[in-house]
Design a protein around this motif. Sequence first.
Motif, PDB file in Angstrom:
ATOM      1  N   MET A   1      21.557  49.439  32.784  1.00 17.11           N
ATOM      2  CA  MET A   1      22.991  49.379  32.553  1.00 17.11           C
ATOM      3  C   MET A   1      23.513  48.041  33.070  1.00 17.11           C
ATOM      4  O   MET A   1      23.220  47.639  34.172  1.00 17.11           O
ATOM      5  CB  MET A   1      23.654  50.539  33.290  1.00 17.11           C
ATOM      6  N   LEU A   2      24.280  47.366  32.238  1.00 20.62           N
ATOM      7  CA  LEU A   2      24.867  46.079  32.625  1.00 20.62           C
ATOM      8  C   LEU A   2      26.337  46.246  32.976  1.00 20.62           C
ATOM      9  O   LEU A   2      27.032  47.093  32.413  1.00 20.62           O
ATOM     10  CB  LEU A   2      24.758  45.074  31.479  1.00 20.62           C
ATOM     11  N   HIS A   3      26.799  45.409  33.889  1.00 16.09           N
ATOM     12  CA  HIS A   3      28.211  45.313  34.226  1.00 16.09           C
ATOM     13  C   HIS A   3      28.760  44.136  33.443  1.00 16.09           C
ATOM     14  O   HIS A   3      28.119  43.091  33.354  1.00 16.09           O
ATOM     15  CB  HIS A   3      28.387  45.066  35.717  1.00 16.09           C
ATOM     16  N   GLN A   4      29.957  44.287  32.901  1.00 13.66           N
ATOM     17  CA  GLN A   4      30.556  43.231  32.083  1.00 13.66           C
ATOM     18  C   GLN A   4      32.023  43.063  32.426  1.00 13.66           C
ATOM     19  O   GLN A   4      32.732  44.030  32.676  1.00 13.66           O
ATOM     20  CB  GLN A   4      30.443  43.603  30.608  1.00 13.66           C
ATOM     21  N   VAL A   5      32.472  41.812  32.397  1.00 14.21           N
ATOM     22  CA  VAL A   5      33.892  41.486  32.518  1.00 14.21           C
ATOM     23  C   VAL A   5      34.217  40.507  31.401  1.00 14.21           C
ATOM     24  O   VAL A   5      33.490  39.540  31.171  1.00 14.21           O
ATOM     25  CB  VAL A   5      34.239  40.864  33.887  1.00 14.21           C
ATOM     26  N   ASP A  38      43.984  33.191  44.217  1.00 10.62           N
ATOM     27  CA  ASP A  38      44.358  33.967  45.406  1.00 10.62           C
ATOM     28  C   ASP A  38      44.626  35.428  45.090  1.00 10.62           C
ATOM     29  O   ASP A  38      44.513  36.283  45.967  1.00 10.62           O
ATOM     30  CB  ASP A  38      45.596  33.363  46.076  1.00 10.62           C
ATOM     31  N   GLN A  39      44.989  35.720  43.850  1.00 16.69           N
ATOM     32  CA  GLN A  39      45.345  37.088  43.462  1.00 16.69           C
ATOM     33  C   GLN A  39      44.147  37.900  42.987  1.00 16.69           C
ATOM     34  O   GLN A  39      44.181  39.125  43.019  1.00 16.69           O
ATOM     35  CB  GLN A  39      46.371  37.053  42.341  1.00 16.69           C
ATOM     36  N   VAL A  40      43.100  37.208  42.525  1.00 15.25           N
ATOM     37  CA  VAL A  40      41.954  37.898  41.929  1.00 15.25           C
ATOM     38  C   VAL A  40      40.906  38.125  43.013  1.00 15.25           C
ATOM     39  O   VAL A  40      40.016  37.317  43.237  1.00 15.25           O
ATOM     40  CB  VAL A  40      41.383  37.098  40.737  1.00 15.25           C
ATOM     41  N   THR A  41      41.032  39.256  43.674  1.00 21.68           N
ATOM     42  CA  THR A  41      40.124  39.631  44.749  1.00 21.68           C
ATOM     43  C   THR A  41      38.916  40.372  44.170  1.00 21.68           C
ATOM     44  O   THR A  41      38.947  40.815  43.010  1.00 21.68           O
ATOM     45  CB  THR A  41      40.848  40.561  45.737  1.00 21.68           C
ATOM     46  N   PRO A  42      37.862  40.533  44.959  1.00 22.11           N
ATOM     47  CA  PRO A  42      36.723  41.323  44.476  1.00 22.11           C
ATOM     48  C   PRO A  42      37.129  42.733  44.030  1.00 22.11           C
ATOM     49  O   PRO A  42      36.595  43.247  43.039  1.00 22.11           O
ATOM     50  CB  PRO A  42      35.792  41.374  45.683  1.00 22.11           C
ATOM     51  N   GLU A  43      38.088  43.329  44.703  1.00 24.56           N
ATOM     52  CA  GLU A  43      38.543  44.667  44.325  1.00 24.56           C
ATOM     53  C   GLU A  43      39.202  44.651  42.947  1.00 24.56           C
ATOM     54  O   GLU A  43      39.009  45.556  42.139  1.00 24.56           O
ATOM     55  CB  GLU A  43      39.518  45.231  45.373  1.00 24.56           C
ATOM     56  N   VAL A  44      39.984  43.619  42.680  1.00 24.16           N
ATOM     57  CA  VAL A  44      40.622  43.474  41.368  1.00 24.16           C
ATOM     58  C   VAL A  44      39.550  43.315  40.296  1.00 24.16           C
ATOM     59  O   VAL A  44      39.588  43.965  39.248  1.00 24.16           O
ATOM     60  CB  VAL A  44      41.602  42.271  41.355  1.00 24.16           C
ATOM     61  N   ILE A  45      38.581  42.470  40.572  1.00 22.66           N
ATOM     62  CA  ILE A  45      37.512  42.238  39.607  1.00 22.66           C
ATOM     63  C   ILE A  45      36.749  43.522  39.329  1.00 22.66           C
ATOM     64  O   ILE A  45      36.445  43.836  38.168  1.00 22.66           O
ATOM     65  CB  ILE A  45      36.566  41.130  40.099  1.00 22.66           C
ATOM     66  N   ARG A  46      36.452  44.292  40.360  1.00 19.82           N
ATOM     67  CA  ARG A  46      35.736  45.565  40.155  1.00 19.82           C
ATOM     68  C   ARG A  46      36.525  46.510  39.247  1.00 19.82           C
ATOM     69  O   ARG A  46      35.945  47.318  38.532  1.00 19.82           O
ATOM     70  CB  ARG A  46      35.427  46.216  41.491  1.00 19.82           C
ATOM     71  N   GLY A  47      37.834  46.386  39.245  1.00 21.01           N
ATOM     72  CA  GLY A  47      38.663  47.194  38.352  1.00 21.01           C
ATOM     73  C   GLY A  47      38.551  46.762  36.900  1.00 21.01           C
ATOM     74  O   GLY A  47      38.892  47.518  35.993  1.00 21.01           O
ATOM     75  N   TRP A  48      38.073  45.554  36.665  1.00 20.44           N
ATOM     76  CA  TRP A  48      37.901  45.029  35.308  1.00 20.44           C
ATOM     77  C   TRP A  48      36.523  45.342  34.729  1.00 20.44           C
ATOM     78  O   TRP A  48      36.296  45.165  33.538  1.00 20.44           O
ATOM     79  CB  TRP A  48      38.070  43.523  35.295  1.00 20.44           C
ATOM     80  N   VAL A  49      35.589  45.751  35.571  1.00 17.22           N
ATOM     81  CA  VAL A  49      34.201  45.915  35.153  1.00 17.22           C
ATOM     82  C   VAL A  49      34.057  47.055  34.158  1.00 17.22           C
ATOM     83  O   VAL A  49      34.614  48.137  34.329  1.00 17.22           O
ATOM     84  CB  VAL A  49      33.289  46.169  36.366  1.00 17.22           C
ATOM     85  N   GLU A  50      33.316  46.758  33.085  1.00 11.85           N
ATOM     86  CA  GLU A  50      32.925  47.764  32.103  1.00 11.85           C
ATOM     87  C   GLU A  50      31.405  47.902  32.178  1.00 11.85           C
ATOM     88  O   GLU A  50      30.708  46.897  32.384  1.00 11.85           O
ATOM     89  CB  GLU A  50      33.295  47.320  30.693  1.00 11.85           C
ATOM     90  N   LEU A  51      30.902  49.102  32.004  1.00 17.49           N
ATOM     91  CA  LEU A  51      29.465  49.310  31.941  1.00 17.49           C
ATOM     92  C   LEU A  51      29.033  49.305  30.488  1.00 17.49           C
ATOM     93  O   LEU A  51      29.660  49.945  29.647  1.00 17.49           O
ATOM     94  CB  LEU A  51      29.084  50.636  32.599  1.00 17.49           C
ATOM     95  N   VAL A  52      27.991  48.543  30.193  1.00 18.72           N
ATOM     96  CA  VAL A  52      27.492  48.454  28.828  1.00 18.72           C
ATOM     97  C   VAL A  52      26.002  48.783  28.836  1.00 18.72           C
ATOM     98  O   VAL A  52      25.295  48.432  29.767  1.00 18.72           O
ATOM     99  CB  VAL A  52      27.753  47.070  28.194  1.00 18.72           C
ATOM    100  N   PRO A  53      25.548  49.464  27.788  1.00 21.27           N
ATOM    101  CA  PRO A  53      24.120  49.814  27.744  1.00 21.27           C
ATOM    102  C   PRO A  53      23.229  48.605  27.531  1.00 21.27           C
ATOM    103  O   PRO A  53      23.617  47.579  27.077  1.00 21.27           O
ATOM    104  CB  PRO A  53      24.019  50.764  26.565  1.00 21.27           C
TER     105      PRO A  53
END
Length: 53
Positions: A1-5, A38-53
């Motif tokens: 499974m890949l993570h994608q942004v 400054d606004q794009v924290t790791p937590e914000v990025i994790r909210g953007w992550v989609e899982l792709v097969p």
Amino acid sequence: MLHQVSCECGYEVRDGDEQVLVRRVQQHVRENHPELADQVTPEVIRGWVELVP
């Protein structure tokens, strides 16, 4: 499974390791969208992550 942004500018990044993906997105934001860095924290990025097969 890949993570994608997918960024609104068209940049897409995929990685099997979420931590690596987060670092790559942070680097993209710093280099291409410095006004948002400054606004794009790791937590914000994790909210953007989609899982792709």
